[in-house]
Design a protein around this motif. Structure first.
Motif, PDB file in Angstrom:
ATOM      1  N   VAL A 208       0.822  -1.219   0.000  1.00 20.26           N
ATOM      2  CA  VAL A 208       0.000   0.000   0.000  1.00 20.26           C
ATOM      3  C   VAL A 208       0.853   1.265   0.000  1.00 20.26           C
ATOM      4  O   VAL A 208       0.322   2.362  -0.179  1.00 20.26           O
ATOM      5  CB  VAL A 208      -0.971   0.001   1.206  1.00 20.26           C
ATOM      6  N   TRP A 209       2.159   1.118   0.222  1.00 23.22           N
ATOM      7  CA  TRP A 209       3.072   2.259   0.126  1.00 23.22           C
ATOM      8  C   TRP A 209       4.485   1.728  -0.044  1.00 23.22           C
ATOM      9  O   TRP A 209       4.878   0.732   0.550  1.00 23.22           O
ATOM     10  CB  TRP A 209       3.019   3.128   1.390  1.00 23.22           C
ATOM     11  N   HIS A 210       5.270   2.412  -0.869  1.00 27.34           N
ATOM     12  CA  HIS A 210       6.708   2.118  -0.946  1.00 27.34           C
ATOM     13  C   HIS A 210       7.422   3.390  -1.379  1.00 27.34           C
ATOM     14  O   HIS A 210       6.882   4.220  -2.116  1.00 27.34           O
ATOM     15  CB  HIS A 210       7.002   0.968  -1.920  1.00 27.34           C
ATOM     16  N   LEU A 216       9.026   9.040   3.966  1.00 25.97           N
ATOM     17  CA  LEU A 216       8.047   8.610   4.964  1.00 25.97           C
ATOM     18  C   LEU A 216       8.257   9.337   6.280  1.00 25.97           C
ATOM     19  O   LEU A 216       7.293   9.644   6.992  1.00 25.97           O
ATOM     20  CB  LEU A 216       8.149   7.098   5.171  1.00 25.97           C
ATOM     21  N   PRO A 222       1.074   7.940   5.702  1.00 25.81           N
ATOM     22  CA  PRO A 222       0.889   6.493   5.479  1.00 25.81           C
ATOM     23  C   PRO A 222       1.071   5.660   6.752  1.00 25.81           C
ATOM     24  O   PRO A 222       0.411   4.630   6.910  1.00 25.81           O
ATOM     25  CB  PRO A 222       1.955   6.157   4.431  1.00 25.81           C
ATOM     26  N   HIS A 226      -1.975   3.311   7.795  1.00 25.20           N
ATOM     27  CA  HIS A 226      -1.849   1.860   7.648  1.00 25.20           C
ATOM     28  C   HIS A 226      -1.316   1.151   8.891  1.00 25.20           C
ATOM     29  O   HIS A 226      -1.492  -0.057   9.034  1.00 25.20           O
ATOM     30  CB  HIS A 226      -0.942   1.550   6.444  1.00 25.20           C
TER      31      HIS A 226
END
Length: 229
Positions: A208-210, A216, A222, A226
């Motif tokens: 869902v995120w990278h 970050l 995020p 998450h």
């Protein structure tokens, strides 16, 4: 690319856990895998290592496709695993545990003992007489003795005292600074932001995120969305 994972789907019995996961570990970089418990992190590691058959997708390492390779061939290809739960040989001494995994290369007993001086002091102690922290150091040292091109660490600091966790993370920083390729799973978000070059967030078996760790750290949305942190 050291490790390329594309579209991996895997699960247990009728239950699917991973849904088309992509993951890259570039040479010389440290990639962190984040996610709540049960989101598929260990399942992904098992699929990468060939310990769990993938239902779809591919795993490539240093340009070589490993999709049909059994676990021992993936290890020989240069992927070292520090598994969740350590899994050392309890009746062998620390030194014997290390020697049992040895393969030719720059990592030998002297270098492991330099990285973990406590293991040098306890080299003749049986594995079941070592503390939890010492056992974890031994598990990492054993993986390094295989002289891997990529080291995967699954919850290497879980359940350890804060001081021991700090020691192990310092050792991982040293490995990172020396140019080792690392894939790290750890529940301590702040530590991962400081350790990793890149981060990936898994949620219900999907990425869902990278992106870069500094991105970050700058925008923690995020993490709140998450991970709830």
């Amino acid at each position: 690319m050291a490790l390329e994972v594309r579209g991996i789907e895997a699960g247990y019995g009728d239950s699917r856990v991973l849904f088309g996961v992509d993951l890259d570990v570039p040479p010389g970089r440290t990639v962190g895998l984040l996610g709540r418990n049960g989101m598929g992190k260990t399942t992904l590691v098992r699929a990468i290592m060939g310990l769990l058959p993938a239902r779809a997708g591919s795993v490539r390492f240093r340009g070589r496709t490993l999709d049909r390779a059994p676990a021992h061939r993936r290890a020989r290809a240069g992927i070292g695993l520090v598994p969740e739960g350590r899994r050392i040989f309890p009746n062998l001494s620390a030194r014997e545990n290390l020697i049992a995994a040895a393969r030719p290369g720059p990592w030998g007993l002297a270098r492991v003992f330099e990285l973990f001086p406590r293991l040098a002091e306890r080299r003749d102690a049986p594995g079941n007489r070592l503390s939890g922290g010492e056992q974890q150091m031994l598990a990492i040292g054993r993986a390094l003795m295989t002289n891997p091109e990529l080291l995967i660490l699954d919850e290497a600091t879980e359940g350890l005292a804060p001081a021991v966790r700090a020691d192990i993370r310092h050792c991982l920083q040293r490995l990172r600074a020396a140019g080792h390729s690392l894939l790290v799973i750890d529940g301590d978000v702040e530590a991962m932001l400081g350790l990793c070059d890149d981060l990936v967030i898994l949620e219900t078996g999907r990425v869902v995120w990278h992106g870069r760790a500094e991105a970050l750290a700058a925008d923690r949305t995020p993490l709140v969305r998450h991970l709830g942190v």
